[in-house]
Design an enzyme around this catalytic site. Structure first.
Site, short mmCIF file in Angstrom:
data_model
loop_
_atom_site.label_atom_id
_atom_site.label_comp_id
_atom_site.label_asym_id
_atom_site.label_seq_id
_atom_site.Cartn_x
_atom_site.Cartn_y
_atom_site.Cartn_z
N ARG A 83 32.18 -51.37 -9.57
CA ARG A 83 33.22 -51.45 -10.60
C ARG A 83 33.57 -50.03 -11.04
NH1 ARG A 83 32.60 -51.75 -16.57
NH2 ARG A 83 34.59 -52.44 -17.38
N HIS A 127 40.05 -47.72 -18.88
CA HIS A 127 38.76 -47.47 -19.53
C HIS A 127 38.94 -46.27 -20.47
CE1 HIS A 127 34.20 -48.23 -19.02
NE2 HIS A 127 34.32 -47.37 -20.01
N GLU A 172 36.71 -53.07 -22.84
CA GLU A 172 36.31 -52.97 -24.25
C GLU A 172 37.44 -52.53 -25.18
OE1 GLU A 172 32.85 -50.50 -24.62
OE2 GLU A 172 31.59 -51.88 -23.49
N ASN A 299 30.13 -57.00 -21.46
CA ASN A 299 29.28 -55.82 -21.59
C ASN A 299 28.32 -56.07 -22.73
OD1 ASN A 299 30.97 -54.74 -19.69
ND2 ASN A 299 31.73 -53.05 -20.97
N TYR A 301 24.70 -54.47 -24.62
CA TYR A 301 23.67 -53.44 -24.73
C TYR A 301 22.59 -53.80 -25.76
CZ TYR A 301 26.54 -50.51 -21.75
OH TYR A 301 27.24 -50.03 -20.68
N GLU A 367 28.80 -54.69 -17.58
CA GLU A 367 27.96 -53.55 -17.95
C GLU A 367 26.72 -54.03 -18.68
OE1 GLU A 367 29.74 -50.38 -20.28
OE2 GLU A 367 31.57 -50.49 -19.09
C1 GBH Z 1 30.13 -48.91 -22.98
O1 GBH Z 1 30.49 -48.84 -24.31
C2 GBH Z 1 31.22 -48.21 -22.23
O2 GBH Z 1 32.09 -49.12 -21.57
C3 GBH Z 1 30.74 -47.16 -21.28
O3 GBH Z 1 31.80 -46.34 -20.89
C4 GBH Z 1 29.63 -46.38 -21.93
O4 GBH Z 1 29.23 -45.29 -21.17
C5 GBH Z 1 28.48 -47.32 -22.15
O5 GBH Z 1 28.85 -48.44 -22.87
C6 GBH Z 1 27.29 -46.69 -22.85
O6 GBH Z 1 27.61 -46.33 -24.16
O7 GBH Z 1 28.92 -52.96 -33.85
O8 GBH Z 1 28.69 -51.01 -35.20
O9 GBH Z 1 26.88 -51.73 -33.80
C7 GBH Z 1 29.67 -49.50 -25.22
C8 GBH Z 1 29.97 -48.93 -26.59
C9 GBH Z 1 28.33 -49.80 -28.05
C10 GBH Z 1 30.57 -49.52 -28.75
C11 GBH Z 1 28.09 -50.68 -29.22
C12 GBH Z 1 30.35 -50.43 -29.90
C13 GBH Z 1 28.73 -51.31 -31.36
C14 GBH Z 1 29.00 -50.67 -32.69
N1 GBH Z 1 29.70 -49.85 -27.64
N2 GBH Z 1 28.97 -50.35 -30.30
S1 GBH Z 1 28.34 -51.65 -33.98
#
Ligand code: GBH
Length: 461
Positions: A83, A127, A172, A299, A301, A367
């Site tokens: 991707r 992106h 996103e 995505n 995390y 992701e």
């Molecule tokens: C992704 O963004 C991106 O697509 C990628 O480019 C990047 O490198 C990767 O992750 C790593 O960062 O709700 O206040 O807790 C994820 C970015 C992370 C942005 C979580 C929003 C939540 C803010 N996101 N964040 S909050």
């Protein structure tokens, strides 16, 4: 080495596929090559104080010139899919009208290289790197940008659609709209609620218009990637529960619901209106935004616990409209170097929630990954047991969700390579492959080897 040998390998349906993801500005470098125009990330990263130690994507990991080597690495890992995103300003240096053929040719060479290795290309059209020329006309706060995005989608498809099956419009939109226009942490670095809500709607409209163009051109694997951060209230107190509802509304439901149900959530509409930042919806927009899709990109995390209250002095500005009275708590357990918690069970719960929110819509993990302080050690390897553990636990979480009925078709690890981590610069390493930023040397990490082993077993080769 036991660190590279997964204890219990999760199992997946035979058609399930494994890949890795990247994004143009994070890896390509070569910002002046072949007539590329400027993007808002060039402007932002070159503005003093915006990124960690002033880091920029000028050089990044030189993927633009090293793409053959990088595709060879993908093949060594056994990746089934890759991707990547297309940089709008390489294709249309002024954002619209004049096409730069040399920019399209780069992606054409990349696609051919992937196909020659049996790797399925998954294109993301946007992106976060809006052409600066469009920003100069208001960027995503300007409704016209949505139409320009649809034009651009058609141009890229005309060049690559004969060979690329899988198409995604946006990555996103939450981040583009809210981190870009409410928190000001990302390009274009605006802090204004009204701009943020306009960006939300115009990004979604751009998605819908581009989806229509791609569908008309015959695309049969069409999706969009959303980021999800499940929100948990810190207590049962009604104010905390309401704080979690509001943030969940803007973080998760404000993007998902219009796309899959053709309407913004009523509570979110009310919250935004109360904050003086209504969504600029016009007749017909919601039907456009709800264009039928073939899959939803997810995505994930981490999860976030929140409470109502005054944000402590020095805390970063909220990325949520009207969120000035909500506080994000630090995670309770261990964190990655991003400061993010580790919650694989929440990943399973999220996928099951999405199964109910979007019945019948296949899911693709576009992701998932983690950042750690990786170094090449004396034995020449990169030992990253934390990333191996994160990867395995999250793959188990996906497998568990599938076992409970979620229709998840594939998984892309974030990321193939260490790269430019936006406002955090090169200080955060997400790669399965380590990059030495002095020499550009690539070294497969233990996590990359563990992933290769999982893929190898899955494919039975
Ligand atoms: C992704 O963004 C991106 O697509 C990628 O480019 C990047 O490198 C990767 O992750 C790593 O960062 O709700 O206040 O807790 C994820 C970015 C992370 C942005 C979580 C929003 C939540 C803010 N996101 N964040 S909050």
């Amino acid at each position: 080495d036991p660190r590279t040998r997964p204890a219990a390998s999760p199992s997946f349906p035979p058609a399930f596929f494994f890949g890795a993801a990247t994004a143009a500005y994070q890896i390509e470098g070569a910002v002046d090559a072949d007539g590329r125009g400027r993007s808002i990330w060039d402007t932002f990263s070159h503005t003093p104080g915006r990124t960690f130690q002033g880091h920029t994507g000028d050089v990044a990991v030189e993927h633009y010139t090293r793409y053959r080597e990088d595709v060879a690495l993908m093949a060594d890992l056994g990746l089934q899919a890759y991707r990547f995103s297309v940089a709008w300003a390489r294709v249309l240096p002024e954002g619209a009208e004049r096409i730069e053929q040399r920019g399209l040719d780069f992606y054409s060479r990349l696609v051919d290289e992937l196909l020659s290795r049996g790797i399925d290309p998954w294109i993301t059209l946007y992106h976060w790197d809006l052409p600066q020329a469009l920003q100069d006309r208001g960027g995503w706060t300007n409704r016209d940008t949505a139409a320009r995005f649809a034009d651009y989608a058609g141009i890229v498809h005309d060049a690559l659609g004969d060979r690329v099956r899988n198409w995604s419009t946006l990555n996103e939109p939450m981040v583009s709209a809210l981190l870009g226009h409410q928190a000001g942490e990302h390009a274009p670095g605006v802090r204004d609620a009204g701009s943020a809500s306009r960006a939300v709607h115009h990004l979604l409209l751009g998605h819908g218009l581009a989806a229509r163009v791609l569908r008309d051109k015959g695309v049969e694997s069409l999706g969009v990637t959303l980021n999800f951060t499940p929100m948990t209230p810190a207590s049962e107190r009604p104010e905390d529960v309401d704080a979690a509802r509001r943030l969940d509304g803007q973080q998760n439901r404000m993007f998902l619901t219009p796309i899959v149900q053709g309407a913004y959530p009523e509570d979110v509409v009310a919250d935004l209106a109360a904050a003086g930042a209504p969504l600029p919806v016009e007749d017909g927009d919601l039907a456009t935004i709800a264009a039928p899709l073939d899959w939803l990109g997810v995505n994930y995390y981490f999860e976030q616990t929140v409470r109502a209250g005054t944000r402590p002095e020095g805390m970063a500005p909220t990325c949520f409209i009207g969120g000035e009275d909500v506080v994000e708590l630090d995670p309770a357990g261990p964190t990655t170097t991003m400061g993010w918690g580790i919650s694989p069970d929440t990943f399973t719960a999220l996928l099951l929630w999405l199964k109910d929110q979007a019945p019948g819509l296949p899911l693709v993990i576009t992701e998932n990954g983690s950042a750690w302080d990786d170094e090449v050690s004396d034995d020449g390897a990169v030992h990253d047991p934390e990333r191996v553990d994160y990867l395995l636990r999250h793959l188990q979480a996906v497998s568990a969700a599938i076992g409970t009925g979620a229709d998840v078709r594939g998984y892309f690890a974030w990321s193939l390579l260490d790269n430019f981590e936006w406002a955090r610069g090169y200080a955060q390493r997400f790669g399965l492959v380590h990059v030495d930023y002095e020499t550009q040397q690539r070294t497969v990490k233990d996590s990359g080897r563990a992933y290769a082993e999982i893929i190898r077993r899955h494919r039975g080769v």
